[in-house]
Design a protein around this motif. Structure first.
Motif, mmCIF file in Angstrom:
data_model
loop_
_atom_site.group_PDB
_atom_site.id
_atom_site.type_symbol
_atom_site.label_atom_id
_atom_site.label_comp_id
_atom_site.label_asym_id
_atom_site.label_seq_id
_atom_site.Cartn_x
_atom_site.Cartn_y
_atom_site.Cartn_z
ATOM 1 N N GLU A 91 -19.490 -19.824 24.986
ATOM 2 C CA GLU A 91 -18.960 -18.967 23.912
ATOM 3 C C GLU A 91 -17.434 -19.021 23.858
ATOM 4 N N VAL A 92 -16.787 -19.026 25.009
ATOM 5 C CA VAL A 92 -15.323 -19.092 25.025
ATOM 6 C C VAL A 92 -14.847 -20.448 24.500
ATOM 7 N N ARG A 93 -15.553 -21.509 24.835
ATOM 8 C CA ARG A 93 -15.168 -22.835 24.323
ATOM 9 C C ARG A 93 -15.296 -22.891 22.806
ATOM 10 N N LEU A 94 -16.362 -22.304 22.267
ATOM 11 C CA LEU A 94 -16.524 -22.292 20.807
ATOM 12 C C LEU A 94 -15.428 -21.470 20.140
ATOM 13 N N ALA A 140 -7.740 -12.925 17.976
ATOM 14 C CA ALA A 140 -8.306 -11.656 18.451
ATOM 15 C C ALA A 140 -9.716 -11.862 18.993
ATOM 16 N N ASN A 141 -10.511 -12.660 18.310
ATOM 17 C CA ASN A 141 -11.870 -12.935 18.797
ATOM 18 C C ASN A 141 -11.840 -13.684 20.131
ATOM 19 N N LEU A 142 -10.870 -14.593 20.291
ATOM 20 C CA LEU A 142 -10.767 -15.338 21.534
ATOM 21 C C LEU A 142 -10.385 -14.417 22.692
ATOM 22 N N LYS A 156 -14.639 -10.539 27.833
ATOM 23 C CA LYS A 156 -16.080 -10.406 28.067
ATOM 24 C C LYS A 156 -16.556 -11.411 29.111
ATOM 25 N N ALA A 157 -16.088 -12.662 29.014
ATOM 26 C CA ALA A 157 -16.502 -13.690 29.964
ATOM 27 C C ALA A 157 -16.012 -13.354 31.376
ATOM 28 N N LYS A 171 -17.290 -11.442 36.814
ATOM 29 C CA LYS A 171 -17.076 -10.478 37.890
ATOM 30 C C LYS A 171 -18.385 -9.818 38.290
ATOM 31 N N GLN A 172 -19.205 -9.456 37.305
ATOM 32 C CA GLN A 172 -20.494 -8.840 37.607
ATOM 33 C C GLN A 172 -21.388 -9.789 38.393
ATOM 34 N N ARG A 173 -21.378 -11.073 38.034
ATOM 35 C CA ARG A 173 -22.208 -12.037 38.751
ATOM 36 C C ARG A 173 -21.750 -12.201 40.198
#
Length: 209
Positions: A23-26, A48-50, A56-57, A62-64
């Motif tokens: 998603e970040v690459r897109l 802004a979306n990036l 988010k990524a 971090k959660q993983r």
């Protein structure tokens, strides 16, 4: 030239962030496309979306990582340490690895005392003089402020490991630092550093009209 210069290995690290996903690459492609198009409004929205996608990524990564340490399974915790330190097992055959393991261990433990010929002697304090000591809170605060974006030193441990494991490493480093201050001796392995020369180009001077 060979007599006055030394050779040092240069290690190149890929600039691939562990939290980078599809998603970040897109979103990055969309941002670059909007920049080349010249549309300021589309470029502002894409930026802004990036930013939101990167946040988010990073949070999901971090959660993983934290899920590895929430489990009582030692293997899961080991996998978490490997993910933090970007550790990759060497691709060597079992026969070669087992045959060279004793030699590698000898070189590893011998490197800490390489070049040290004098024994460690405890410095004698003057009457009424107290050696400088560090508290665990001071060491913990220092480890917590380590810049995770800085490159690792000769030890090869990233800065984010010191920050993430500051609570577990505080007591160990506090004992080492206080012992060094009490004996007035700095360990040899603490004296090594990695020096990265940065070229400085002189700015072009525009002549006055």
């Amino acid at each position: 030239m060979d007599q006055v210069t030394t050779q040092k290995p240069i290690i190149l690290f890929p600039n691939q962030k562990p939290w980078m996903d599809r998603e970040v690459r897109l979103l990055l492609i969309v941002r670059n496309t909007a920049f080349r198009s010249g549309d300021r409004e589309a470029y502002s929205v894409a930026r802004a979306n990036l930013r939101r996608g990167i946040c988010k990524a990073k949070y999901e990564h971090k959660q993983r990582i934290e899920e590895h340490f929430n489990s009582a399974d030692p293997r899961r915790m080991c996998q978490g340490f490997q993910a933090i330190t970007d550790h990759k097992s060497p691709s060597t055959s079992p026969t070669t690895s087992s045959a060279l393991l004793p030699v590698e261990l000898n070189h590893f433990y011998a490197c800490f005392e390489k070049g040290r010929m004098e024994p460690m002697l405890k410095a004698e304090l003057l009457p009424g003089e107290q050696p400088l000591t560090l508290s665990t809170s001071e060491v913990f605060a220092t480890l917590s402020r380590v810049n995770a974006r800085k490159a690792s030193g000769p030890h090869g441990i990233p800065g984010r490991v010191f920050r993430a494991c500051a609570e577990q490493l505080t007591d160990v480093f506090t004992d080492i630092f206080n012992l060094s201050l009490a004996q007035a001796v700095v360990p040899t392995c603490f004296k090594s550093a990695t020096i990265v020369p940065v070229p400085k180009h002189s700015a072009a001077v525009t002549p006055l009209q």
